[in-house]
Design a protein around this motif. Structure first.
Motif, PDB file in Angstrom:
ATOM      1  N   VAL A 354       0.818  -1.220   0.000  1.00 49.74           N
ATOM      2  CA  VAL A 354       0.000   0.000   0.000  1.00 49.74           C
ATOM      3  C   VAL A 354       0.848   1.264   0.000  1.00 49.74           C
ATOM      4  CG1 VAL A 354      -1.960  -1.118   1.140  1.00 49.74           C
ATOM      5  CG2 VAL A 354      -0.164  -0.049   2.534  1.00 49.74           C
ATOM      6  N   ASN A 355       2.145   1.149   0.233  1.00 52.54           N
ATOM      7  CA  ASN A 355       3.017   2.320   0.258  1.00 52.54           C
ATOM      8  C   ASN A 355       3.230   2.840  -1.162  1.00 52.54           C
ATOM      9  OD1 ASN A 355       4.841   4.216   1.526  1.00 52.54           O
ATOM     10  ND2 ASN A 355       6.528   3.005   0.635  1.00 52.54           N
ATOM     11  N   ALA A 356       3.139   4.140  -1.322  1.00 49.79           N
ATOM     12  CA  ALA A 356       3.255   4.749  -2.650  1.00 49.79           C
ATOM     13  C   ALA A 356       4.592   4.438  -3.319  1.00 49.79           C
ATOM     14  CB  ALA A 356       3.054   6.259  -2.543  1.00 49.79           C
ATOM     15  N   LYS A 357       5.645   4.326  -2.540  1.00 48.91           N
ATOM     16  CA  LYS A 357       6.974   4.058  -3.090  1.00 48.91           C
ATOM     17  C   LYS A 357       7.296   2.567  -3.141  1.00 48.91           C
ATOM     18  CE  LYS A 357       8.967   8.491  -1.668  1.00 48.91           C
ATOM     19  NZ  LYS A 357      10.063   9.158  -0.911  1.00 48.91           N
ATOM     20  N   GLY A 358       6.303   1.744  -2.781  1.00 48.17           N
ATOM     21  CA  GLY A 358       6.526   0.309  -2.805  1.00 48.17           C
ATOM     22  C   GLY A 358       7.183  -0.190  -1.531  1.00 48.17           C
ATOM     23  N   ALA A 359       7.697  -1.422  -1.575  1.00 47.12           N
ATOM     24  CA  ALA A 359       8.367  -2.022  -0.415  1.00 47.12           C
ATOM     25  C   ALA A 359       9.468  -2.942  -0.904  1.00 47.12           C
ATOM     26  CB  ALA A 359       7.361  -2.799   0.441  1.00 47.12           C
ATOM     27  N   TYR A 360      10.511  -3.074  -0.108  1.00 50.09           N
ATOM     28  CA  TYR A 360      11.632  -3.935  -0.476  1.00 50.09           C
ATOM     29  C   TYR A 360      11.402  -5.370  -0.011  1.00 50.09           C
ATOM     30  CZ  TYR A 360      14.664  -0.032  -1.831  1.00 50.09           C
ATOM     31  OH  TYR A 360      15.216   1.055  -2.460  1.00 50.09           O
ATOM     32  N   VAL A 376       9.100  -4.071  -4.582  1.00 55.98           N
ATOM     33  CA  VAL A 376       7.747  -4.479  -4.961  1.00 55.98           C
ATOM     34  C   VAL A 376       6.894  -3.214  -5.074  1.00 55.98           C
ATOM     35  CG1 VAL A 376       5.762  -5.908  -4.392  1.00 55.98           C
ATOM     36  CG2 VAL A 376       8.061  -6.628  -3.683  1.00 55.98           C
ATOM     37  N   LYS A 377       6.255  -3.036  -6.219  1.00 52.33           N
ATOM     38  CA  LYS A 377       5.469  -1.820  -6.461  1.00 52.33           C
ATOM     39  C   LYS A 377       4.145  -1.831  -5.701  1.00 52.33           C
ATOM     40  CE  LYS A 377       7.358  -1.001 -11.096  1.00 52.33           C
ATOM     41  NZ  LYS A 377       7.023  -0.836 -12.542  1.00 52.33           N
ATOM     42  N   LYS A 378       3.601  -0.638  -5.514  1.00 49.59           N
ATOM     43  CA  LYS A 378       2.311  -0.482  -4.850  1.00 49.59           C
ATOM     44  C   LYS A 378       1.224  -1.251  -5.607  1.00 49.59           C
ATOM     45  CE  LYS A 378      -1.167   2.904  -3.447  1.00 49.59           C
ATOM     46  NZ  LYS A 378      -1.561   4.342  -3.426  1.00 49.59           N
ATOM     47  N   GLY A 379       0.367  -1.937  -4.832  1.00 50.98           N
ATOM     48  CA  GLY A 379      -0.730  -2.687  -5.427  1.00 50.98           C
ATOM     49  C   GLY A 379      -0.409  -4.139  -5.709  1.00 50.98           C
ATOM     50  N   GLN A 380       0.861  -4.506  -5.666  1.00 47.16           N
ATOM     51  CA  GLN A 380       1.231  -5.891  -5.955  1.00 47.16           C
ATOM     52  C   GLN A 380       0.895  -6.792  -4.768  1.00 47.16           C
ATOM     53  OE1 GLN A 380       5.138  -6.252  -7.601  1.00 47.16           O
ATOM     54  NE2 GLN A 380       5.152  -8.507  -7.546  1.00 47.16           N
ATOM     55  N   THR A 381       0.412  -8.006  -5.048  1.00 48.26           N
ATOM     56  CA  THR A 381       0.030  -8.967  -4.013  1.00 48.26           C
ATOM     57  C   THR A 381       1.141  -9.993  -3.810  1.00 48.26           C
ATOM     58  OG1 THR A 381      -2.315  -8.726  -4.513  1.00 48.26           O
ATOM     59  CG2 THR A 381      -1.653 -10.718  -3.325  1.00 48.26           C
ATOM     60  N   ASN A 407       4.826  -3.906   8.592  1.00 49.93           N
ATOM     61  CA  ASN A 407       4.347  -2.581   8.969  1.00 49.93           C
ATOM     62  C   ASN A 407       3.134  -2.242   8.105  1.00 49.93           C
ATOM     63  OD1 ASN A 407       3.982   0.235   9.373  1.00 49.93           O
ATOM     64  ND2 ASN A 407       6.154   0.481   9.863  1.00 49.93           N
ATOM     65  N   VAL A 408       1.998  -1.926   8.756  1.00 46.06           N
ATOM     66  CA  VAL A 408       0.755  -1.694   8.021  1.00 46.06           C
ATOM     67  C   VAL A 408       0.811  -0.435   7.155  1.00 46.06           C
ATOM     68  CG1 VAL A 408      -0.651  -2.941   9.686  1.00 46.06           C
ATOM     69  CG2 VAL A 408      -0.259  -0.469   9.995  1.00 46.06           C
ATOM     70  N   LYS A 409       1.808   0.406   7.340  1.00 50.13           N
ATOM     71  CA  LYS A 409       1.973   1.585   6.489  1.00 50.13           C
ATOM     72  C   LYS A 409       2.528   1.202   5.135  1.00 50.13           C
ATOM     73  CE  LYS A 409       2.677   4.857  10.283  1.00 50.13           C
ATOM     74  NZ  LYS A 409       3.606   5.834  10.907  1.00 50.13           N
ATOM     75  N   PHE A 410       3.126  -0.015   5.056  1.00 47.10           N
ATOM     76  CA  PHE A 410       3.731  -0.480   3.796  1.00 47.10           C
ATOM     77  C   PHE A 410       2.932  -1.614   3.150  1.00 47.10           C
ATOM     78  CE2 PHE A 410       7.130   1.771   5.791  1.00 47.10           C
ATOM     79  CZ  PHE A 410       7.948   2.232   4.755  1.00 47.10           C
ATOM     80  N   VAL A 411       2.459  -2.565   3.960  1.00 43.30           N
ATOM     81  CA  VAL A 411       1.691  -3.689   3.416  1.00 43.30           C
ATOM     82  C   VAL A 411       0.490  -3.987   4.328  1.00 43.30           C
ATOM     83  CG1 VAL A 411       3.658  -4.795   2.265  1.00 43.30           C
ATOM     84  CG2 VAL A 411       3.121  -5.378   4.620  1.00 43.30           C
ATOM     85  N   LYS A 412      -0.558  -4.472   3.725  1.00 39.94           N
ATOM     86  CA  LYS A 412      -1.741  -4.853   4.493  1.00 39.94           C
ATOM     87  C   LYS A 412      -2.231  -6.221   4.046  1.00 39.94           C
ATOM     88  CE  LYS A 412      -3.492  -0.264   5.734  1.00 39.94           C
ATOM     89  NZ  LYS A 412      -4.654   0.654   5.721  1.00 39.94           N
ATOM     90  N   ILE A 413      -2.961  -6.883   4.963  1.00 39.56           N
ATOM     91  CA  ILE A 413      -3.466  -8.210   4.672  1.00 39.56           C
ATOM     92  C   ILE A 413      -4.527  -8.145   3.582  1.00 39.56           C
ATOM     93  CG2 ILE A 413      -4.749 -10.173   5.619  1.00 39.56           C
ATOM     94  CD1 ILE A 413      -3.459  -9.625   8.304  1.00 39.56           C
TER      95      ILE A 413
END
Length: 416
Positions: A354-360, A376-381, A407-413
């Motif tokens: 969910v983070n705009a800049k993605g997550a590592y 990993v880009k935003k929106g990817q599962t 961290n829920v600021k970066f990824v959510k279930i």
């Protein structure tokens, strides 16, 4: 009828006392004794009726749980049907050589079987106990009536105010108990703690308050579960066990029994538990740890989703929500003392960024720059294998072996 006869007996005794006013002291003594015995019979009958009412109340309560459990049992039929389909699916995948799909299907199959089994057991146990308490209520009411009729017949045969001796006969145990209400205030219930752990003899529910009502009903506790008790509380003429988490369960002796657990083994389920052993631990399909039942290795730091505690001999095991078992030894499993509000510690099958800049993604739980693998880009599962810890912070271990932050600021279930 017996209470009315007791009052009449007291009246007759008073009349005898008046007629003997100019006689000897023996008549006064006789009248006094008759009055005391008549009052005792009246008290005894009142206690007998109270016992019958209590037994009937227990019958009604357990019968209510039987209805709930019957509903669970009905749902179990659907679960059993699903389990068969999943079993066939697992076999088909295995035959086709698709090991990953077969493993997933097997896990789903196991969960369905466990749900069907628990619901069926709950229905059977509650139905059996409802019948038992109904019979107890009928028996108690019968004994109360028998006492009243017996006393009335005895007085009618003697034709006087003298009542029979109150010494209990060998086959009149109920009469003896009713005469001593202080010893039978909580008949069939525990009133003192023998240990701080109990094991359930039947399935039951936990409640948020000591007065058991549907609105206060919490989770179902299967038969054979170990519970940590901190005290006993009263509710009317019954007692309740107060558990470590603040919930309540019945203290009926027919539902629970005290057990002793060897020092060094866990007896609680609340909180976040994780593997602290450097060697990790294994999951087993049964509570008795045999090599043939070993199915999956869990590394150090893995967060456990604990369903309940079970007893094996004098030690305990954690049963997980997937139906499998791990050790509950305190040197290998620890409770996380500190958690962070922005981190998720519960298990998930999928998460999305969910983070705009993605997550590592990282190749280790240690998120230093040198361990970064890709972005990993935003929106990817992402598919999750487990939740693991780095200190007090949680990470998602992915099915590809890499790690991302929880961290829920970066990824959510992802619940879809």
């Amino acid at each position: 009828m017996a209470v009315s006869d007791g009052i009449k007996a007291a009246s007759d005794a008073a009349k005898d006392s008046s007629d003997a006013a100019n006689g000897t002291n023996s008549y006064d003594a006789k009248a006094s004794n008759a009055a005391k015995q008549a009052a005792s019979v009246a008290s005894e009958d009142a206690n007998a009726a109270s016992y019958a009412k209590k037994a009937a109340s227990d019958s009604s309560r357990v019968a209510s749980d039987a209805v709930d459990a019957a509903s669970d049992a009905s749902a179990a039929k659907g679960a059993a049907s699903d389990a068969k389909s999943l079993s066939d699916e697992a076999a088909s995948d295995a035959a086709a050589g698709n090991k990953a799909a077969a493993s997933t299907a097997y896990d789903n199959f196991w969960n369905k079987v466990s749900a069907a089994s628990d619901a069926a057991k709950a229905g059977s146990a509650a139905e059996s106990d409802a019948e038992k308490y109904a019979n107890d209520a009928i028996s108690a009411a019968g004994k109360a009536t028998s006492i009243a009729n017996s006393d009335a017949a005895a007085r009618a045969n003697t034709g006087s105010a003298t009542v029979p001796s109150q010494a209990p006969s060998n086959n009149d145990q109920f009469s003896h108990q009713a005469a001593v209400p202080s010893q039978n205030e909580y008949v069939g219930y525990y009133t003192k703690l023998a240990t701080d752990t109990i094991i359930t003899k039947h399935g039951m529910y936990r409640y948020s308050g000591k007065k058991f009502a549907k609105a206060k009903k919490l989770a179902y506790v299967p038969k054979g579960s170990v519970l940590h008790v901190i005290m006993i509380d009263t509710s009317g003429d019954t007692t309740r066990f107060v558990l470590r988490d603040g919930s309540y369960v019945t203290a009926l002796k027919s539902f629970d029994k005290f057990v002793s657990i060897k020092a060094g083994y866990r007896i609680d389920t609340e909180g976040t538990w994780y593997i602290s052993s450097k060697k990790g631990v294994y999951e087993y399909t049964g509570s008795k740890f045999k090599h043939a039942k070993r199915v999956h290795y869990l590394r150090k730091g893995t967060v456990l989703k604990v369903r309940r505690v079970v007893k094996v001999g004098s030690i305990t095991r954690f049963q997980l929500t997937n139906g499998r078992y791990v050790t509950a030894k305190s040197t290998m499993i620890k409770q996380l003392k500190k958690t962070h509000k922005t981190f998720n510690y519960t298990s998930a099958k999928k998460v999305h960024v969910v983070n705009a800049k993605g997550a590592y993604q990282y190749k280790s739980v240690n998120f230093k720059q040198g361990n970064r693998v890709l972005v990993v880009k935003k929106g990817q599962t992402l598919k999750v294998r487990a939740v693991v810890l780095d200190g007090s912070r949680s990470r998602y271990q992915l099915t590809n072996g890499h790690y991302v932050t929880a961290n829920v600021k970066f990824v959510k279930i992802n619940n879809k």
